[in-house]
Scaffold this motif. Structure first.
Motif, PDB file in Angstrom:
ATOM      1  N   ASP A 157       0.994  -1.076  -0.426  1.00 15.78           N
ATOM      2  CA  ASP A 157       0.258   0.160   0.199  1.00 15.78           C
ATOM      3  C   ASP A 157       0.388   1.279  -0.028  1.00 15.78           C
ATOM      4  N   ASP A 158       2.101   1.051   0.342  1.00 12.71           N
ATOM      5  CA  ASP A 158       3.026   2.276   0.398  1.00 12.71           C
ATOM      6  C   ASP A 158       3.913   2.128  -0.633  1.00 12.71           C
ATOM      7  N   PRO A 159       3.062   3.860  -1.838  1.00 13.61           N
ATOM      8  CA  PRO A 159       4.272   3.584  -3.296  1.00 13.61           C
ATOM      9  C   PRO A 159       5.544   3.828  -3.288  1.00 13.61           C
ATOM     10  N   LEU A 160       5.588   4.328  -1.845  1.00 18.36           N
ATOM     11  CA  LEU A 160       7.734   4.260  -2.115  1.00 18.36           C
ATOM     12  C   LEU A 160       8.144   3.317  -1.883  1.00 18.36           C
ATOM     13  N   VAL A 161       7.368   2.594  -0.990  1.00 17.77           N
ATOM     14  CA  VAL A 161       8.220   0.780  -1.199  1.00 17.77           C
ATOM     15  C   VAL A 161       7.680  -0.027  -2.252  1.00 17.77           C
ATOM     16  N   ARG A 162       6.984   0.639  -2.997  1.00 20.33           N
ATOM     17  CA  ARG A 162       6.879  -0.157  -4.434  1.00 20.33           C
ATOM     18  C   ARG A 162       7.626   0.278  -5.641  1.00 20.33           C
ATOM     19  N   ALA A 163       7.838   1.419  -5.347  1.00 22.72           N
ATOM     20  CA  ALA A 163       9.022   2.065  -5.888  1.00 22.72           C
ATOM     21  C   ALA A 163       9.801   1.720  -5.679  1.00 22.72           C
ATOM     22  N   GLY A 164      10.460   1.363  -4.817  1.00 24.64           N
ATOM     23  CA  GLY A 164      12.155   0.808  -3.996  1.00 24.64           C
ATOM     24  C   GLY A 164      12.019  -0.351  -4.479  1.00 24.64           C
ATOM     25  N   LEU A 165      10.735  -1.443  -4.160  1.00 23.19           N
ATOM     26  CA  LEU A 165      11.230  -2.657  -4.963  1.00 23.19           C
ATOM     27  C   LEU A 165      11.161  -2.513  -6.214  1.00 23.19           C
ATOM     28  N   THR A 166      10.899  -1.664  -6.700  1.00 23.17           N
ATOM     29  CA  THR A 166      10.489  -2.037  -8.533  1.00 23.17           C
ATOM     30  C   THR A 166      11.812  -1.913  -9.095  1.00 23.17           C
ATOM     31  N   PHE A 167      12.494  -0.949  -8.758  1.00 20.90           N
ATOM     32  CA  PHE A 167      13.596  -0.099  -8.933  1.00 20.90           C
ATOM     33  C   PHE A 167      14.890  -2.388  -8.370  1.00 20.90           C
ATOM     34  N   LEU A 211      12.095  -9.757   5.696  1.00 21.78           N
ATOM     35  CA  LEU A 211      11.399  -8.762   6.191  1.00 21.78           C
ATOM     36  C   LEU A 211      11.678  -7.087   5.344  1.00 21.78           C
ATOM     37  N   LYS A 212      11.064  -6.539   5.330  1.00 22.73           N
ATOM     38  CA  LYS A 212      11.353  -5.169   4.855  1.00 22.73           C
ATOM     39  C   LYS A 212      12.707  -4.090   4.565  1.00 22.73           C
TER      40      LYS A 212
END
Length: 232
Positions: free
Chosen positions: A10-20, A104-105
């Motif tokens: 749900d966190d767009p910053l987390v998604r962006a980081g994981l995608t990168f 873990l994140k």
């Protein structure tokens, strides 16, 4: 082989980081993203991923509910749970629902990449420390409830052939296919065949569920598991 991956958080910053981070791996392709569990089913149908990296805590439909729903569908992708906690009741439920493991994140990027690869290959991802924590939680269920669960687990394991039960016990001890093959004097392909038959007979999704069933049946103690390696 390219691993098709969906990221759910749900966190767009987390998604962006994981995608990168994950998109930089030569063998991983990010084919979709979702911000909530309610979006997962349609996204999986549209994108046909091999692995779903699933945040366990989301506001509308959490990752646990989404995992339970997803793993009930035919030809479901593997689910790797993403969480901020080492082990809690939701993680245990996710494992029972068929998640292949969790990270873990704050896990180092290279380890998350390896975890995705392992899950895609059909290998559960649980560290020895996390496995002990999970099994301790299983052992901590109230006696009355645990007794009923143990009886049910024993009955299910009784449907297996003797050699299959031996393999199931070894899986519950966290042994790899190679270790099982060496201890039971069989080839690795034979071990894999036994594991496949166990999963089919017991209607389970992966080795983690076999391990949990063996613990439910009280065939393995937490102390015994603490001396073994991780569930692979």
């Amino acid at each position: 082989m390219t691993i098709r991956l969906i990221i759910v958080d749900d966190d767009p910053l987390v998604r962006a980081g994981l995608t990168f981070m994950l998109g930089g791996a030569d063998d991983i392709e990010i084919v979709g993203e979702a911000s909530d569990g309610t979006e997962v089913a349609a996204l999986v149908e549209r994108c046909a991923p091999d692995v779903v990296l699933m945040d366990i805590r989301m506001p509308v439909m959490d990752g646990l509910t989404a995992t339970e729903s997803l793993r009930r569908t035919p030809d479901a992708p593997e689910v790797l749970v993403l969480t901020t906690f080492h082990a809690d009741e939701q993680v245990v439920r996710a494992m029972r629902a068929g998640a292949a493991g969790f990270v873990l994140k704050d896990t180092p990027p290279a380890e998350i990449v390896r975890a995705v690869r392992r899950v895609a290959a059909g290998d559960p991802v649980l560290s020895p420390v996390v496995t002990r924590q999970l099994m301790t939680q299983v052992a901590g269920v109230p006696a009355g409830t645990r007794g009923a669960a143990a009886a049910q687990a024993v009955a299910r394991l009784a449907t297996l052939a003797e050699r299959e039960r031996e393999v199931a016990l070894a899986v519950g001890q966290g042994r790899s296919n190679a270790e099982i093959a060496a201890s039971l004097y069989m080839s690795v392909p034979t071990v894999k065949a036994h594991v496949s038959r166990i999963l089919a007979k017991l209607d389970l999704n992966n080795r983690v569920q076999i391990a949990l069933l063996a613990h439910d049946a009280e065939l393995i103690t937490t102390d015994t598991h603490a001396r073994d390696s991780d569930v692979r």
